[in-house]
Motif scaffolding. Structure first.
Motif, PDB file in Angstrom:
ATOM      1  N   ALA A  31       0.870  -1.493   0.207  1.00  0.00           N
ATOM      2  CA  ALA A  31      -0.022  -0.201  -0.344  1.00  0.00           C
ATOM      3  C   ALA A  31       0.700   0.848  -0.468  1.00  0.00           C
ATOM      4  CB  ALA A  31      -1.099   0.254   0.972  1.00  0.00           C
ATOM      5  N   PRO A  32       0.296   2.320  -0.761  1.00  0.00           N
ATOM      6  CA  PRO A  32       1.271   4.164  -0.495  1.00  0.00           C
ATOM      7  C   PRO A  32       1.715   3.576   0.537  1.00  0.00           C
ATOM      8  CG  PRO A  32      -0.768   3.733  -1.974  1.00  0.00           C
ATOM      9  CD  PRO A  32      -0.862   2.066  -0.869  1.00  0.00           C
ATOM     10  N   ALA A  33       2.726   4.632   1.041  1.00  0.00           N
ATOM     11  CA  ALA A  33       3.478   5.231   2.273  1.00  0.00           C
ATOM     12  C   ALA A  33       4.191   6.287   2.400  1.00  0.00           C
ATOM     13  CB  ALA A  33       3.856   3.769   3.231  1.00  0.00           C
ATOM     14  N   PRO A  34       3.243   7.011   3.122  1.00  0.00           N
ATOM     15  CA  PRO A  34       4.427   8.236   2.875  1.00  0.00           C
ATOM     16  C   PRO A  34       6.322   8.044   3.370  1.00  0.00           C
ATOM     17  CG  PRO A  34       3.202   8.490   5.010  1.00  0.00           C
ATOM     18  CD  PRO A  34       2.792   7.048   4.187  1.00  0.00           C
ATOM     19  N   LEU A  35       7.008   8.700   2.317  1.00  0.00           N
ATOM     20  CA  LEU A  35       8.085   8.326   2.683  1.00  0.00           C
ATOM     21  C   LEU A  35       8.757   9.125   3.841  1.00  0.00           C
ATOM     22  CD1 LEU A  35       9.379   8.251  -1.110  1.00  0.00           C
ATOM     23  CD2 LEU A  35       9.710   7.116   0.075  1.00  0.00           C
ATOM     24  N   ASP A  36       8.056  10.611   4.097  1.00  0.00           N
ATOM     25  CA  ASP A  36       8.560  11.086   5.086  1.00  0.00           C
ATOM     26  C   ASP A  36      10.182  12.173   5.319  1.00  0.00           C
ATOM     27  OD1 ASP A  36       6.322  10.669   7.075  1.00  0.00           O
ATOM     28  OD2 ASP A  36       6.634   8.689   7.485  1.00  0.00           O
ATOM     29  N   VAL A  37       9.811  12.258   3.609  1.00  0.00           N
ATOM     30  CA  VAL A  37      11.449  12.944   3.585  1.00  0.00           C
ATOM     31  C   VAL A  37      10.843  14.555   4.264  1.00  0.00           C
ATOM     32  CG1 VAL A  37      12.898  13.709   1.936  1.00  0.00           C
ATOM     33  CG2 VAL A  37      11.854  11.718   1.785  1.00  0.00           C
ATOM     34  N   PRO A  38      12.435  14.947   5.076  1.00  0.00           N
ATOM     35  CA  PRO A  38      12.133  16.449   5.148  1.00  0.00           C
ATOM     36  C   PRO A  38      12.121  17.584   4.349  1.00  0.00           C
ATOM     37  CG  PRO A  38      13.883  15.148   6.127  1.00  0.00           C
ATOM     38  CD  PRO A  38      13.510  14.475   5.676  1.00  0.00           C
ATOM     39  N   ARG A  39      11.955  18.080   4.105  1.00  0.00           N
ATOM     40  CA  ARG A  39      11.513  19.555   2.755  1.00  0.00           C
ATOM     41  C   ARG A  39      12.009  20.895   3.715  1.00  0.00           C
ATOM     42  NH1 ARG A  39       7.900  15.789   1.205  1.00  0.00           N
ATOM     43  NH2 ARG A  39       6.052  17.073   2.158  1.00  0.00           N
ATOM     44  N   THR A  40      12.763  21.535   3.059  1.00  0.00           N
ATOM     45  CA  THR A  40      13.460  22.357   3.738  1.00  0.00           C
ATOM     46  C   THR A  40      12.583  23.363   3.505  1.00  0.00           C
ATOM     47  OG1 THR A  40      15.728  20.916   4.946  1.00  0.00           O
ATOM     48  CG2 THR A  40      15.386  23.655   4.867  1.00  0.00           C
ATOM     49  N   GLY A  50       6.393  23.663  -4.984  1.00  0.00           N
ATOM     50  CA  GLY A  50       6.190  22.307  -5.613  1.00  0.00           C
ATOM     51  C   GLY A  50       7.143  21.424  -4.442  1.00  0.00           C
ATOM     52  N   LEU A  51       8.132  22.115  -3.721  1.00  0.00           N
ATOM     53  CA  LEU A  51       8.380  21.152  -3.046  1.00  0.00           C
ATOM     54  C   LEU A  51       6.883  20.359  -2.135  1.00  0.00           C
ATOM     55  CD1 LEU A  51      11.380  22.505  -1.826  1.00  0.00           C
ATOM     56  CD2 LEU A  51      11.832  20.731  -3.119  1.00  0.00           C
ATOM     57  N   ASP A  52       6.216  21.342  -1.495  1.00  0.00           N
ATOM     58  CA  ASP A  52       5.317  21.137  -0.254  1.00  0.00           C
ATOM     59  C   ASP A  52       3.807  20.012  -1.335  1.00  0.00           C
ATOM     60  OD1 ASP A  52       6.210  22.829   1.693  1.00  0.00           O
ATOM     61  OD2 ASP A  52       4.336  24.158   0.729  1.00  0.00           O
ATOM     62  N   ARG A  53       3.849  20.313  -2.909  1.00  0.00           N
ATOM     63  CA  ARG A  53       3.102  19.573  -3.969  1.00  0.00           C
ATOM     64  C   ARG A  53       4.187  17.890  -3.532  1.00  0.00           C
ATOM     65  NH1 ARG A  53       0.066  16.954  -7.082  1.00  0.00           N
ATOM     66  NH2 ARG A  53       0.189  17.446  -8.885  1.00  0.00           N
ATOM     67  N   LEU A  54       5.451  17.193  -3.492  1.00  0.00           N
ATOM     68  CA  LEU A  54       5.714  16.456  -3.585  1.00  0.00           C
ATOM     69  C   LEU A  54       5.046  15.306  -2.111  1.00  0.00           C
ATOM     70  CD1 LEU A  54       9.589  17.370  -3.774  1.00  0.00           C
ATOM     71  CD2 LEU A  54       8.507  16.260  -5.337  1.00  0.00           C
ATOM     72  N   ALA A  55       4.007  16.021  -1.023  1.00  0.00           N
ATOM     73  CA  ALA A  55       3.873  15.235  -0.883  1.00  0.00           C
ATOM     74  C   ALA A  55       2.595  14.892  -0.474  1.00  0.00           C
ATOM     75  CB  ALA A  55       3.131  16.162   0.949  1.00  0.00           C
ATOM     76  N   ASP A  56       2.284  15.605  -1.918  1.00  0.00           N
ATOM     77  CA  ASP A  56       0.956  14.810  -2.226  1.00  0.00           C
ATOM     78  C   ASP A  56       1.037  13.299  -3.072  1.00  0.00           C
ATOM     79  OD1 ASP A  56      -0.475  17.002  -2.094  1.00  0.00           O
ATOM     80  OD2 ASP A  56      -0.486  17.713  -3.919  1.00  0.00           O
ATOM     81  N   ALA A  57       2.366  13.125  -3.348  1.00  0.00           N
ATOM     82  CA  ALA A  57       2.780  11.654  -4.376  1.00  0.00           C
ATOM     83  C   ALA A  57       2.716  10.792  -2.883  1.00  0.00           C
ATOM     84  CB  ALA A  57       4.057  11.563  -4.932  1.00  0.00           C
ATOM     85  N   ASP A  58       2.592  10.850  -1.695  1.00  0.00           N
ATOM     86  CA  ASP A  58       2.562   9.563  -0.547  1.00  0.00           C
ATOM     87  C   ASP A  58       1.287   8.803  -0.697  1.00  0.00           C
ATOM     88  OD1 ASP A  58       5.324  11.184   0.101  1.00  0.00           O
ATOM     89  OD2 ASP A  58       4.101  12.077   2.036  1.00  0.00           O
TER      90      ASP A  58
END
Length: 100
Positions: A31-40, A50-58
């Motif tokens: 199942a899809p799971a968030p990567l929890d990669v910190p974004r600064t 754009g960086l915040d939009r990457l969370a949509d892929a989680d």
């Protein structure tokens, strides 16, 4: 009275469909799971969006990531292009060259 006991037990064991789906998703390793990669934050609103939009892929399956990544890439490319398009300070005047 014994007839109502099995119904009561069945109702108590029943789980709402949305809760059951969450439990199944948690138990499914594919199942899809968030990567929890910190974004600064960068301080540039366009880049940060754009960086915040990457969370949509989680929450998307892998085949849904491409659309998000392409969208983010397009936004970052546009932000960089806009930096090149902004006029800078005027160039210093060239000294007069004599034609002798």
């Amino acid at each position: 009275m014994s007839d109502s006991l099995p119904e009561a037990v069945a109702e108590a064991d029943a789980v709402a469909p949305e809760v059951a789906a969450e439990v199944e998703a948690e138990d499914d390793p594919a199942a899809p799971a968030p990567l929890d990669v910190p974004r600064t934050a960068t301080g540039h609103p366009e880049v940060d969006a754009g960086l915040d939009r990457l969370a949509d892929a989680d929450h998307l399956a892998t085949d849904g990531h491409v659309e998000v990544y392409e969208d983010v890439h397009r936004g970052l490319r546009d932000a960089l292009t806009a930096l090149d398009a902004r006029p800078g300070p005027p160039a210093p005047p060239r000294p007069y060259e004599s034609r002798s």
